[in-house]
Design a protein around this motif. Structure first.
Motif, mmCIF file in Angstrom:
data_model
loop_
_atom_site.group_PDB
_atom_site.id
_atom_site.type_symbol
_atom_site.label_atom_id
_atom_site.label_comp_id
_atom_site.label_asym_id
_atom_site.label_seq_id
_atom_site.Cartn_x
_atom_site.Cartn_y
_atom_site.Cartn_z
ATOM 1 N N ALA A 182 0.822 -1.219 0.000
ATOM 2 C CA ALA A 182 0.000 0.000 0.000
ATOM 3 C C ALA A 182 0.852 1.264 0.000
ATOM 4 O O ALA A 182 0.484 2.277 -0.613
ATOM 5 C CB ALA A 182 -0.926 -0.003 1.219
ATOM 6 N N ARG A 183 2.004 1.201 0.656
ATOM 7 C CA ARG A 183 2.884 2.382 0.662
ATOM 8 C C ARG A 183 3.360 2.692 -0.756
ATOM 9 O O ARG A 183 3.408 3.845 -1.176
ATOM 10 C CB ARG A 183 4.086 2.126 1.577
ATOM 11 C CG ARG A 183 3.701 1.924 3.044
ATOM 12 C CD ARG A 183 4.864 1.399 3.873
ATOM 13 N NE ARG A 183 5.274 0.066 3.438
ATOM 14 C CZ ARG A 183 6.286 -0.625 3.944
ATOM 15 N NH1 ARG A 183 7.020 -0.088 4.919
ATOM 16 N NH2 ARG A 183 6.587 -1.823 3.500
ATOM 17 N N LEU A 184 3.688 1.644 -1.482
ATOM 18 C CA LEU A 184 4.144 1.856 -2.858
ATOM 19 C C LEU A 184 2.991 2.327 -3.745
ATOM 20 O O LEU A 184 3.194 3.134 -4.657
ATOM 21 C CB LEU A 184 4.748 0.559 -3.419
ATOM 22 C CG LEU A 184 6.035 0.085 -2.723
ATOM 23 C CD1 LEU A 184 6.515 -1.228 -3.345
ATOM 24 C CD2 LEU A 184 7.136 1.134 -2.822
ATOM 25 N N GLU A 185 1.786 1.849 -3.469
ATOM 26 C CA GLU A 185 0.621 2.346 -4.213
ATOM 27 C C GLU A 185 0.509 3.864 -4.036
ATOM 28 O O GLU A 185 0.250 4.600 -4.987
ATOM 29 C CB GLU A 185 -0.684 1.701 -3.697
ATOM 30 C CG GLU A 185 -0.747 0.197 -3.792
ATOM 31 C CD GLU A 185 -1.177 -0.293 -5.169
ATOM 32 O OE1 GLU A 185 -1.196 0.526 -6.114
ATOM 33 O OE2 GLU A 185 -1.469 -1.494 -5.293
ATOM 34 N N ARG A 186 0.718 4.294 -2.804
ATOM 35 C CA ARG A 186 0.606 5.740 -2.560
ATOM 36 C C ARG A 186 1.738 6.504 -3.259
ATOM 37 O O ARG A 186 1.543 7.611 -3.743
ATOM 38 C CB ARG A 186 0.586 6.022 -1.056
ATOM 39 C CG ARG A 186 -0.738 5.578 -0.389
ATOM 40 C CD ARG A 186 -0.863 6.069 1.055
ATOM 41 N NE ARG A 186 0.003 5.360 1.974
ATOM 42 C CZ ARG A 186 -0.339 4.223 2.621
ATOM 43 N NH1 ARG A 186 -1.525 3.661 2.442
ATOM 44 N NH2 ARG A 186 0.503 3.647 3.447
ATOM 45 N N LEU A 187 2.922 5.906 -3.329
ATOM 46 C CA LEU A 187 4.010 6.547 -4.082
ATOM 47 C C LEU A 187 3.648 6.622 -5.566
ATOM 48 O O LEU A 187 3.815 7.668 -6.213
ATOM 49 C CB LEU A 187 5.324 5.764 -3.876
ATOM 50 C CG LEU A 187 6.551 6.282 -4.624
ATOM 51 C CD1 LEU A 187 6.851 7.744 -4.291
ATOM 52 C CD2 LEU A 187 7.783 5.428 -4.312
ATOM 53 N N ARG A 188 3.124 5.544 -6.107
ATOM 54 C CA ARG A 188 2.700 5.538 -7.516
ATOM 55 C C ARG A 188 1.630 6.600 -7.779
ATOM 56 O O ARG A 188 1.627 7.239 -8.832
ATOM 57 C CB ARG A 188 2.142 4.160 -7.889
ATOM 58 C CG ARG A 188 3.222 3.120 -8.098
ATOM 59 C CD ARG A 188 3.013 2.394 -9.436
ATOM 60 N NE ARG A 188 4.209 1.603 -9.759
ATOM 61 C CZ ARG A 188 4.249 0.275 -9.735
ATOM 62 N NH1 ARG A 188 3.167 -0.435 -9.464
ATOM 63 N NH2 ARG A 188 5.379 -0.354 -10.051
ATOM 64 N N ALA A 189 0.756 6.764 -6.798
ATOM 65 C CA ALA A 189 -0.311 7.754 -6.978
ATOM 66 C C ALA A 189 0.271 9.166 -7.018
ATOM 67 O O ALA A 189 -0.178 10.017 -7.788
ATOM 68 C CB ALA A 189 -1.330 7.636 -5.844
ATOM 69 N N GLN A 190 1.317 9.377 -6.206
ATOM 70 C CA GLN A 190 1.946 10.708 -6.198
ATOM 71 C C GLN A 190 2.790 10.962 -7.432
ATOM 72 O O GLN A 190 2.903 12.096 -7.888
ATOM 73 C CB GLN A 190 2.851 10.848 -4.965
ATOM 74 C CG GLN A 190 2.120 11.204 -3.696
ATOM 75 C CD GLN A 190 3.121 11.514 -2.581
ATOM 76 O OE1 GLN A 190 3.967 12.392 -2.711
ATOM 77 N NE2 GLN A 190 3.025 10.776 -1.500
ATOM 78 N N LEU A 191 3.450 9.922 -7.907
ATOM 79 C CA LEU A 191 4.365 10.061 -9.055
ATOM 80 C C LEU A 191 4.021 8.992 -10.093
ATOM 81 O O LEU A 191 4.726 7.979 -10.218
ATOM 82 C CB LEU A 191 5.816 9.886 -8.607
ATOM 83 C CG LEU A 191 6.435 10.966 -7.733
ATOM 84 C CD1 LEU A 191 7.815 10.535 -7.262
ATOM 85 C CD2 LEU A 191 6.537 12.296 -8.485
#
Lengths: 467, 467
Positions: free
Chosen positions: A9-18
């Protein structure tokens, strides 16, 4: 580089930001980007990010702060101290795609590059403008300038040009808080408070991520000759160094032992002398006019007449110069198959003979079965020690024994006022021995400084010292 | 130096701890040791301590921590930024008595000195061993090496030898907590964590008190010639610099304006040319063989043929070389009677023409009545600006106007990517303008770093930035 699997989920949020960020959790990428040239840790990063801009780097760091994810900044991963290892669920932040030359200024003789550019590409860019970037060493094709800065890399020309530090006019870094700093504005003189650029150099990615650097360039070196010398002892080697330094402008003054030559010859190099000698020197020095050539011959003759050298050859062509250099530069490759245990230490030049004698005696007493290969940079007080694994030794036992060797070295260095890391950095490999080189008070101050620049302790945690 | 008067209880306790310490509250001593070459603050120290050993320094700092007394570390007090001013009840800690050479090592080419030694005494000590300490500037007889380190002093040979930073192999410092640190062990290569030595250099006594330094020494310079050139414009001056740098090894390349020459001639120097020219250059370069002498003539002829210089003379003897140098080095003394307002700024070399043109235009517009004298170090991007007080101007009004000039300069430097202090430091004088050179984020990091090394904020408080 694509990752079809569901990710954390943390990486999902990174993907969402960038959304445009190249981000991978592919096991092969994790394996590739999670280690450096040390092979003692199993890569286990959370993921690998390959940003393409300073903005992306800063956003990643701010995401990491929000999520509490540690970051391992990553360049060419040619390090030998485990400084770029990601073995604990960190995000590897590889600068690999940020590898461009951004600017050249002829008046300032300055080249601005992204941190992921290879050292060799910097050399080539400088040469296109009729200048040189004079820091050089064998990993030039793979190592990145960001990694060079992170360890204040030295190499084979330090006697003449100094370490990486001397050539860094300005740095752009992203701190552990995700702030972008432009340090020193590439000025030559700037006495305006603490030189944070200098603090970043050699900090192994624990205080900030170097994203850009402005490098000073130098005039091309003069024509040089290369001489190979055979010597009876380390004491005479020091006298030869004095005699050459007094008479010539030395571009390099490297030594190696007969064991080093043995392995290079076994690896295919051409034998330079009929006899075997305890020590050898490869030295390079400026020539180009008669006075200098006469000085070189005078230095050699002085040494021969005084019994300081047994034999010597001088290069008559560039090809011959390269052949002589190969005897020194080929050592690492020739030893690779023995999985050598490497140490890279320094003392003051004046302390080298006593340190070497003591350490050689100590190793011969404790581990007579080890093949120990020494080489190094006399003008820098820098000795590289390679202990080769005996064929019949168990690897784990060998590593344990070598850790004991490092402890003995560390103790000897403390006695002789030396450093457990001349140019490789501390990383993970040398962390247990840092107290032999730096006082407890210094290490405590380093911890405090890290808290200022990286308040959450997320930049390369566990490297150099434990927080 | 004796003090018959009753003194403050805190000082009584210091005396009790260090009965042998030289400690004075004599008003003449307070006046003498409480100021530097700036004259804008009224000295008002609590007392002046003149320790004779590292132990005494460390004990004084620990006493200061216990008592909450601020300390102003003090060297030769030749500073021009108020870095050594004690105007708020601080203890002046003068290193004046710690002025000895402690060690010389010929193999390391290293000289270890106490921090209070004068730069000129360092020059002399190096020369006794056939070597040189190459940092040099006009205050050499009075300034101390500790002060040089505290400001990363530059001077007239930076183009060839770099700033003080390049020559500091090791430092012994006392932190704000009274801890004694030995930084870098005088090693050439040492990649073992943060280089606290580098952090100390240029920190103006706000992070630690430099008590000893190990200095690298260099080979004596080659024989040189000195040339004085007269030039039509700053743009041609930059082209002359390029032409000379390409052909010669420059030991110095200094410029000054016709206003500077005017004042030096009025002060008794000998007129070098019949005509008046807008700009002049004093350059010194290696000669010693025919090829180099030919190169010098070729550089000059190239410049003459291309209209880059109007006129020139070359030294034919050491006496003539000294005479030419006097035209440049005599400027500060010739201006002293005008109580000039000094600024010492830097930009990248490539930015000098635009910065100078803009700033000259701005001064001519805002203050046409001011006599503005420029000189500086082209190869370092370093400009010294001296604004002379008009005879009829009120001093307080003049100072106010000059502060406005500094603000204008600071704004121009921000636009051109420069520094408000090339080599004098920030101290008190330039503190209001630091934000034009360093970002708010950088200054905040500096504050944090100061808290690590000086937790009670007692070392030179109020200098460089406010805590």
């Amino acid at each position: 580089m694509t990752d079809p699997q569901p990710i954390d989920a943390r990486l999902e949020r990174l993907r969402a930001q960038l959304p445009g960020l190249r981000l991978t959790t592919d096991p092969a990428d994790a394996e590739h980007y999670g280690r450096d040239w040390t092979r003692r840790w199993t890569p286990a990063p959370l993921a690998v990010a390959l940003p393409a801009s300073v903005d992306e780097v800063a956003t990643i760091v701010r995401w990491a702060v929000d999520e509490g994810v540690a970051i391992v900044p990553s360049g060419g991963r040619t390090g030998l101290s485990g400084g770029a290892v990601a073995a604990n669920g960190e995000l590897v932040l590889s600068l690999e795609r940020m590898n461009r030359v951004l600017d050249f200024d002829a008046v300032d003789r300055a080249l601005t590059v992204q941190a992921g550019i290879a050292l060799e590409a910097v050399h080539n860019a400088a040469r296109e403008h009729g200048l040189v970037y004079p820091v050089d060493f064998a990993a030039r094709g793979s190592c990145s300038i960001g990694g060079n800065i992170a360890t204040n890399a030295g190499g084979i020309r330090v006697i003449r040009y100094g370490n990486t530090r001397e050539w860094i006019a300005g740095l752009k870094v992203v701190t552990g808080a995700g702030e972008v700093l432009e340090l020193n504005r590439a000025l030559i003189k700037n006495s305006s408070g603490y030189d944070l650029r200098q603090l970043m150099i050699g900090s192994e990615g624990t205080l900030g991520i170097v994203v850009e650097a402005t490098l000073r360039l130098a005039d091309p070196p003069p024509p040089t000759n290369v001489m190979l010398l055979a010597l009876p002892s380390f004491e005479t080697l020091m006298q030869v160094f004095a005699a050459f330094r007094e008479r010539l402008t030395l571009e390099a003054f490297e030594f190696f032992t007969d064991r080093a030559l043995h392995h290079v010859l076994a690896h295919g190099a051409q034998k330079p002398f009929d006899e075997v000698h305890p020590f050898y020197v490869v030295t390079e020095f400026a020539v180009g006019d008669e006075a200098k050539e006469a000085a070189a011959m005078a230095a050699f003759e002085f040494c021969l007449e005084n019994g300081l050298v047994n034999d010597g050859v001088i290069s008559q062509s560039d090809a011959q110069a390269a052949q002589l250099w190969r005897l020194r530069e080929g050592i690492t490759e020739a030893l690779a198959k023995y999985k050598p245990y490497k140490n890279d230490v320094s003392v003051r030049i004046s302390a080298m003979p006593a340190f070497l004698a003591e350490t050689q005696a100590l190793l011969a007493r404790e581990y007579p079965q080890f093949d120990v290969v020494w080489f190094g940079h006399i003008g820098d007080g820098n000795l590289h020690i390679n202990v080769l694994k005996p064929d019949d030794a168990d690897y784990a036992v060998f590593v344990d024994q070598c850790e004991h060797v490092t402890q003995l070295l560390s103790d000897a260095l403390a006695r002789h006022g030396g450093s457990i890391s001349a140019e490789h950095g501390i990383g993970l490999v040398k962390k247990p021995y840092l107290l032999g080189t730096r006082s407890a008070a210094e290490i405590e101050l380093m911890r405090g400084i890290k808290r200022v620049l990286d308040p959450k302790g997320l930049l390369n945690p566990g490297k150099v010292f434990d927080a």
